[in-house]
Write a protein that holds these residues in place. Sequence first.
Motif, PDB file in Angstrom:
ATOM      1  N   THR A 168      -1.446  -6.269  11.543  1.00  0.00           N
ATOM      2  CA  THR A 168      -0.003  -6.502  11.432  1.00  0.00           C
ATOM      3  C   THR A 168       0.328  -7.256  10.144  1.00  0.00           C
ATOM      4  N   HIS A 169      -0.495  -8.239   9.780  1.00  0.00           N
ATOM      5  CA  HIS A 169      -0.251  -9.007   8.550  1.00  0.00           C
ATOM      6  C   HIS A 169      -0.446  -8.137   7.307  1.00  0.00           C
ATOM      7  N   ARG A 170      -1.476  -7.295   7.313  1.00  0.00           N
ATOM      8  CA  ARG A 170      -1.679  -6.395   6.159  1.00  0.00           C
ATOM      9  C   ARG A 170      -0.531  -5.403   6.051  1.00  0.00           C
ATOM     10  N   TRP A 171      -0.085  -4.896   7.192  1.00  0.00           N
ATOM     11  CA  TRP A 171       1.063  -3.984   7.183  1.00  0.00           C
ATOM     12  C   TRP A 171       2.314  -4.701   6.674  1.00  0.00           C
ATOM     13  N   LEU A 172       2.470  -5.976   7.032  1.00  0.00           N
ATOM     14  CA  LEU A 172       3.631  -6.739   6.562  1.00  0.00           C
ATOM     15  C   LEU A 172       3.645  -6.820   5.040  1.00  0.00           C
ATOM     16  N   ASP A 173       2.501  -7.083   4.443  1.00  0.00           N
ATOM     17  CA  ASP A 173       2.429  -7.129   2.983  1.00  0.00           C
ATOM     18  C   ASP A 173       2.878  -5.806   2.380  1.00  0.00           C
ATOM     19  N   ARG A 174       2.483  -4.711   3.006  1.00  0.00           N
ATOM     20  CA  ARG A 174       2.881  -3.392   2.517  1.00  0.00           C
ATOM     21  C   ARG A 174       4.378  -3.144   2.716  1.00  0.00           C
ATOM     22  N   CYS A 175       4.940  -3.681   3.814  1.00  0.00           N
ATOM     23  CA  CYS A 175       6.388  -3.567   4.038  1.00  0.00           C
ATOM     24  C   CYS A 175       7.155  -4.267   2.919  1.00  0.00           C
ATOM     25  N   PHE A 176       6.770  -5.489   2.609  1.00  0.00           N
ATOM     26  CA  PHE A 176       7.442  -6.233   1.539  1.00  0.00           C
ATOM     27  C   PHE A 176       7.300  -5.512   0.192  1.00  0.00           C
ATOM     28  N   ALA A 177       6.095  -4.997  -0.081  1.00  0.00           N
ATOM     29  CA  ALA A 177       5.865  -4.297  -1.351  1.00  0.00           C
ATOM     30  C   ALA A 177       6.756  -3.063  -1.453  1.00  0.00           C
ATOM     31  N   ARG A 178       6.879  -2.318  -0.342  1.00  0.00           N
ATOM     32  CA  ARG A 178       7.702  -1.109  -0.360  1.00  0.00           C
ATOM     33  C   ARG A 178       9.175  -1.434  -0.602  1.00  0.00           C
ATOM     34  N   SER A 214       4.885 -18.188   5.486  1.00  0.00           N
ATOM     35  CA  SER A 214       4.540 -18.222   4.059  1.00  0.00           C
ATOM     36  C   SER A 214       5.253 -17.136   3.267  1.00  0.00           C
ATOM     37  N   LYS A 215       5.753 -16.122   3.950  1.00  0.00           N
ATOM     38  CA  LYS A 215       6.451 -15.024   3.269  1.00  0.00           C
ATOM     39  C   LYS A 215       7.882 -15.397   2.873  1.00  0.00           C
ATOM     40  N   ASN A 216       8.390 -16.494   3.438  1.00  0.00           N
ATOM     41  CA  ASN A 216       9.733 -16.990   3.096  1.00  0.00           C
ATOM     42  C   ASN A 216      10.794 -15.909   3.278  1.00  0.00           C
TER      43      ASN A 216
END
Length: 379
Positions: A168-178, A214-216
Amino acid sequence: MAALTFDLQVTAENSRARAGKITTDHGEIMTPIFMPVGTVGTVKAVTQQQLKQDVSAQIILGNTYHLYLRPGTEVLEAAGGLHRFNGWDRPILTDSGGYQVFSLAANRKIKEEGVMFQSHIDGSRHLFTPESVMDIQRSIGADIIMAFDECPPYPSEYGYALKSMELTHRWLDRCFARLAETPDKYGYTQNLFPIVQGSTYKDLRKASCEYIASKNAVGNAIGGLSVGEPEEMMYEFTELCTEYLPIDKPRYLMGVGTPWNILEGIDRGIDMFDCVMPTRNGRNGMIFTTEGVINIKNKKWASDFSAIDPGLPNEMSQFYSKAYLRHLFVAEEILGMQLASIQNLSFYLWLVGEARKHIVAGDFSSWKKEMVEKVKKRL
């Protein structure tokens, strides 16, 4: 346009309950708030006019999985987004479809890239990735969009819960990047809420909260609760999460719940709630009122000509009698399901509105204790 903002206005004494204001490009949301669920672009059996006038809804939900399958993103884009398609001009939140994919356990396969699943409509196969889910939610056009996550079942073994949380955390990083590489659609800001996971393990929930914080992001959600665990466990983990999630950002407890669940969630620092219960249970004859819960199909209501809910400041709730509503259900008239849905949603919105008033007034804790007992009562 501007990103979502949250103004924390009052924090209750002897409680984490708080009153605030969320501002989006489609209007303000006074918190704590309950959000009616409009899975396929409609809150079942309730018109948008009724949602405004009778229910006083400030924000509604749509669902990525269902809206992707029908009417599809091409139709939604041609309409100018979901707001224009369904005529709702106030804020909309879209769930990412993670929970729906979780519920299709027999027809889906989870891997690092995303989730392959079969449509419940025609059996066709589809792949959801963090990137595609962000693109779909852009096309739907919600003001608040949810990260794509995996919702582990209850109970889950520790090893599975850990791997699921990390995915879920790795997917979140990809969501923000997209989102960073794609523009907002339709001329207003679309705001991403991450989702805390970690099942019912305290160390995992703490780690997930800290990672999400941490993603603010402009707001944060708590997922993976109200999936079968005991109520007290749900309250325990809600309280744990609000301890670590930022105070100055709205907190959304996904898929919760009964009126007493909502009051307990508010007490623990939650600002936003959603659940299908008021409409789904209403269509089956369970009526939530200011005095307790009614099974309107029971014969005891057949000659009760008092208002459906005299304590609710809603014209519909006071205009129709319990006897008439029971008659509609016995006769299997569609109007019965509509009136029950409006009653239940009106009650939920009234309840969070009253909670806000008592937070502001400074007597939330004593009021909540009394109200929990009242709304749990079977009449």
